[in-house]
Design a protein around this motif. Structure first.
Motif, short mmCIF file in Angstrom:
data_model
loop_
_atom_site.label_atom_id
_atom_site.label_comp_id
_atom_site.label_asym_id
_atom_site.label_seq_id
_atom_site.Cartn_x
_atom_site.Cartn_y
_atom_site.Cartn_z
N ILE A 141 0.80 -1.21 0.00
CA ILE A 141 0.00 0.00 0.00
C ILE A 141 0.84 1.27 0.00
O ILE A 141 0.47 2.28 -0.58
CB ILE A 141 -0.97 -0.03 1.20
CG1 ILE A 141 -2.26 0.62 0.78
CG2 ILE A 141 -0.41 0.66 2.40
CD1 ILE A 141 -3.36 0.31 1.68
N LEU A 142 2.01 1.20 0.62
CA LEU A 142 2.81 2.42 0.70
C LEU A 142 3.40 2.79 -0.65
O LEU A 142 3.97 3.87 -0.81
CB LEU A 142 3.90 2.27 1.76
CG LEU A 142 3.33 2.15 3.18
CD1 LEU A 142 4.43 2.08 4.20
CD2 LEU A 142 2.36 3.28 3.50
N ALA A 143 3.25 1.93 -1.64
CA ALA A 143 3.70 2.28 -2.98
C ALA A 143 2.56 2.11 -3.98
O ALA A 143 2.78 1.99 -5.17
CB ALA A 143 4.87 1.39 -3.38
N ALA A 144 1.33 2.10 -3.47
CA ALA A 144 0.21 1.69 -4.32
C ALA A 144 -0.28 2.82 -5.21
O ALA A 144 -0.32 3.97 -4.80
CB ALA A 144 -0.94 1.21 -3.46
N GLU A 146 -3.08 5.02 -6.86
CA GLU A 146 -4.38 5.45 -6.33
C GLU A 146 -5.53 4.66 -6.96
O GLU A 146 -6.48 4.29 -6.28
CB GLU A 146 -4.53 6.94 -6.66
CG GLU A 146 -5.61 7.65 -5.89
CD GLU A 146 -5.76 9.08 -6.38
OE1 GLU A 146 -5.00 9.51 -7.28
OE2 GLU A 146 -6.63 9.77 -5.85
N ILE A 147 -5.38 4.38 -8.26
CA ILE A 147 -6.52 3.77 -8.97
C ILE A 147 -6.85 2.38 -8.44
O ILE A 147 -7.99 1.95 -8.45
CB ILE A 147 -6.24 3.73 -10.49
CG1 ILE A 147 -7.53 3.40 -11.25
CG2 ILE A 147 -5.13 2.77 -10.85
CD1 ILE A 147 -7.55 3.83 -12.66
N ILE A 233 -4.01 5.41 1.26
CA ILE A 233 -2.72 5.38 1.95
C ILE A 233 -2.84 6.05 3.31
O ILE A 233 -2.33 5.57 4.31
CB ILE A 233 -1.64 6.04 1.08
CG1 ILE A 233 -1.52 5.30 -0.25
CG2 ILE A 233 -0.31 6.06 1.80
CD1 ILE A 233 -0.52 5.90 -1.20
N ARG A 237 -2.09 4.59 6.99
CA ARG A 237 -1.06 5.18 7.87
C ARG A 237 -1.64 5.58 9.22
O ARG A 237 -1.07 5.32 10.26
CB ARG A 237 -0.45 6.41 7.20
CG ARG A 237 0.58 6.05 6.14
CD ARG A 237 1.40 7.26 5.75
NE ARG A 237 2.45 6.87 4.81
CZ ARG A 237 2.68 7.48 3.65
NH1 ARG A 237 1.95 8.54 3.32
NH2 ARG A 237 3.65 7.08 2.87
N TYR B 50 0.40 10.31 0.30
CA TYR B 50 1.42 10.13 -0.73
C TYR B 50 2.07 8.77 -0.58
O TYR B 50 2.38 8.33 0.52
CB TYR B 50 2.49 11.22 -0.63
CG TYR B 50 2.03 12.60 -1.05
CD1 TYR B 50 0.79 12.78 -1.65
CD2 TYR B 50 2.83 13.72 -0.84
CE1 TYR B 50 0.36 14.05 -2.03
CE2 TYR B 50 2.40 14.99 -1.21
CZ TYR B 50 1.17 15.15 -1.81
OH TYR B 50 0.73 16.39 -2.18
N PRO B 51 2.32 8.09 -1.70
CA PRO B 51 3.01 6.80 -1.62
C PRO B 51 4.48 7.00 -1.28
O PRO B 51 5.01 8.11 -1.42
CB PRO B 51 2.83 6.23 -3.02
CG PRO B 51 2.64 7.41 -3.91
CD PRO B 51 1.97 8.46 -3.07
N GLN B 166 4.94 8.06 -8.79
CA GLN B 166 3.65 7.40 -8.56
C GLN B 166 2.52 8.42 -8.55
O GLN B 166 1.46 8.21 -9.13
CB GLN B 166 3.69 6.59 -7.27
CG GLN B 166 2.44 5.76 -7.04
CD GLN B 166 2.12 4.87 -8.23
OE1 GLN B 166 2.92 4.06 -8.67
NE2 GLN B 166 0.94 5.05 -8.80
N ASP B 170 -0.67 8.57 -10.99
CA ASP B 170 -2.04 8.62 -10.47
C ASP B 170 -2.82 9.73 -11.16
O ASP B 170 -3.97 9.57 -11.52
CB ASP B 170 -2.02 8.88 -8.96
CG ASP B 170 -1.64 7.64 -8.18
OD1 ASP B 170 -1.64 6.55 -8.78
OD2 ASP B 170 -1.34 7.76 -6.99
#
Lengths: 242, 207
Positions: A141-144, A146-147, A233, A237, B50-51, B166, B170
Motif C-alpha cells: 500500500i505504501l507504494a500503491a 491510487e486507482i 494510503i 497510515r 502520498y506513496p 507514482q 495517479d
C-alpha cells in the motif's frame, strides 16, 4: 389372410392380492395397466423386454403370460390356459396407491440437528473479499497507485490481519472469499444447506449489521459493517499509528 | 489586520473558488508567512496519502506559487498594468526545482489550468496566458489536465523520485491523459499500475 398375431404380442402377469406390495418395483412403468379380479391382481401391456427383465422375474409368486389375440398362454408355453378376463383396467399409479407414512404429531425431533457446514462449490463467483497480513498490505500500500485503492474498502481484523473488499482486489497474497448474503465464505465453497443461510443469518446476525466470515473449519467471526472504511494510503497510515 | 492574501488562498483551497477583496497587488512578509504556515498544514495532511516517503515541505516554493496564483487572479479580474509589466509582477521561480518543490507548489499551481482557461475565455491573445503556460511547463505535475506539448517537458526529476513518479501516474490515470500515459518516462509505471485490470480500470491503448 389370417392376421399374424405375433405382431401384437403382449404380455401380462398375475399375482395374489396378498403380494400387492411386491409390485412396488414396477409401479413406475407407466405403460402398464392393472386390474383386480377377486384374489388376483392382473397386470397387462408388458413388453417382451419388461416381462423378461430381472425386475419382473424377481417378484415372487407371479405367473407370467403371453397374450395372443384373446387367448392367454403361459409365458413360453404352447397351450392356452384361458382368456384374458374382461376387467376394469386402470393405470398402475392409480391402481396401486402409495401409502405415505403418517406424520407423528407426538414426535418433536428435538434431538435432530443440522450442521451448517461448507462443501466445495461448482459454481464460480467473483471473489469479493480477501484476508491479508498487515505486513504484506503495508508493503504494497505504501507504494500503491491510487486507482487500485479507489475501489477497495477495508477493516482491520487484528494486529496482524486485515480484510479487504472490492473489485479488483489487490495483487498481494491472501485468502480469498466470496459473498452470499451477509456471509463471506472461502472461494470455492458453498454451504451444504444453502436454503438455510437466511435463517442462520437471522439467528447470528439479527439486524444484519455484520458480515460473517465463515471458515472451512466451520468457525466464524463477525465484522461490523460500520468498521469497513475506504482504503487509502492515509487511512492505512493513520490506522497503524493508532 | 485583514490578511486578504491568506483569505484568498484559504478560500481557493477549501472551496475551490477565487475570492478577491479588492485590487491589492502588494503583499507583506507577514502575510506570506501566514500563507506558508497554512500551506504547510495542508501539505502535511495531503502527504499522508502520498506513496513511499513524501519529501519535506518546501516553504519558499509554496509561497512563490501562492503569490503567483494570487497575482494571476488579480490580473484576471483587475487589469491596470501594461503587458510589458507582466513579467515584473509574475516573477519566475529562481531556485532549483526539486521533488519537494514540485509537490509544494502544486498546492496552489494545480488551480492554474482552470485560471488559464478563464483567461482564454476573455482574451485568447492575452500575453499573461503565455507567461502562465511557461510556468506550467516547468511545473507540469500541476498541469496534467492542461493541454501541453509532451516533448517540451522535463521528466528527469520526476523519474528519479518514486513518490513523485507514482503521484504523477495517479494524476495521469485520473485525468485519462492518453498522450502522457504513453510518454516513455511514465509508460512502464502506468502499465504496472493498471496490471491485468487494464480493461476494467482504464481501457487505454499503448503505443
Amino acid at each position: 389372410m389370417a392376421k399374424d398375431v405375433t405382431n401384437d404380442l403382449n404380455y401380462c402377469l398375475s399375482l395374489a392380492r396378498t403380494q400387492e406390495a411386491d409390485l412396488a418395483t414396477i409401479r413406475h412403468w407407466n405403460n402398464l395397466k392393472i386390474a383386480f379380479d377377486g384374489d388376483l391382481i392382473w397386470i397387462k401391456d408388458l413388453t417382451l423386454i419388461q416381462i423378461n427383465s430381472v425386475t419382473v422375474k424377481s417378484i415372487p409368486f407371479i405367473k407370467r403370460y403371453e397374450v395372443r389375440g384373446p387367448k392367454l398362454f403361459p409365458f413360453q408355453g404352447r397351450l392356452p390356459e384361458g382368456n384374458l378376463p374382461a376387467l376394469l383396467w386402470s393405470p398402475m399409479e392409480r391402481g396401486l396407491s402409495i401409502e405415505l407414512p403418517k406424520f407423528n404429531f407426538n414426535y418433536f425431533g428435538t434431538e435432530e440437528k443440522i450442521k451448517i457446514e461448507l462443501i466445495p462449490s461448482e459454481k464460480v463467483k467473483n471473489a469479493s473479499a480477501m484476508i491479508v497480513s498487515m505486513k504484506e498490505l503495508e508493503e504494497y500500500i505504501l507504494a500503491a497507485p491510487e486507482i487500485r485503492l479507489q475501489n477497495i474498502q477495508w477493516a482491520i481484523i487484528d494486529q496482524t490481519q486485515a480484510i479487504l473488499f472490492g473489485q479488483p482486489l489487490l495483487p498481494i497474497p491472501g485468502k480469498v472469499f466470496w459473498q452470499i448474503e451477509d456471509f463471506l465464505i472461502p472461494a470455492g465453497y458453498t454451504f451444504r444447506h444453502e436454503g438455510l443461510i437466511k435463517k442462520v443469518n437471522k439467528k447470528i446476525n439479527p439486524v444484519s449489521n455484520n458480515l460473517i466470515t465463515w471458515e472451512e473449519d466451520n468457525q466464524y467471526f463477525k465484522i461490523n459493517k460500520i468498521a469497513i472504511q475506504a482504503l487509502s494510503i492515509s487511512s492505512f497510515r493513520m490506522s497503524i499509528l493508532h | 489586520m485583514n490578511n486578504y492574501f491568506l483569505k484568498m488562498i484559504q478560500q481557493l483551497w477549501e472551496k475551490e473558488e477565487i475570492m478577491l477583496y479588492g485590487n491589492i497587488m502588494s503583499i507583506t512578509d507577514e502575510e506570506i508567512g501566514a500563507v506558508g504556515a497554512f500551506l504547510k498544514k495542508a501539505y502535511n495532511r495531503e502527504a499522508l496519502d502520498y506513496p513511499h516517503q513524501a519529501p519535506e515541505f518546501d516553504y519558499q516554493a509554496a509561497q512563490w506559487a501562492a503569490k503567483t496564483i494570487y497575482l494571476a487572479a488579480q490580473l484576471l479580474l483587475y487589469r491596470e498594468n501594461k503587458e510589458t509589466d507582466l513579467p515584473k509582477i509574475i516573477l519566475a521561480y529562481e531556485r532549483k526545482i526539486t521533488p519537494a518543490a514540485i509537490l509544494s507548489v502544486d498546492l496552489c499551481l494545480r488551480f492554474l489550468p482552470a485560471l488559464i482557461k478563464e483567461l482564454k475565455l476573455i482574451d485568447q491573445e492575452d500575453s499573461l496566458i503565455e507567461i502562465l503556460e511557461e510556468i506550467l511547463k516547468d511545473w507540469h505535475y500541476s498541469g496534467v489536465n492542461h493541454p501541453m506539448n509532451e516533448e517540451d517537458l522535463n521528466f528527469e526529476i520526476i523519474e528519479n523520485d518514486p513518490c513523485l513518479l507514482q503521484l504523477y501516474c495517479d494524476r495521469v490515470i485520473k485525468n485519462k491523459n492518453q498522450k502522457l500515459a504513453n510518454h516513455k518516462a511514465l509508460i512502464n509505471q502506468i502499465k504496472a499500475n493498471l496490471g491485468n485490470h487494464k480493461n476494467q480500470l482504464w481501457n487505454i491503448s499503448f503505443n
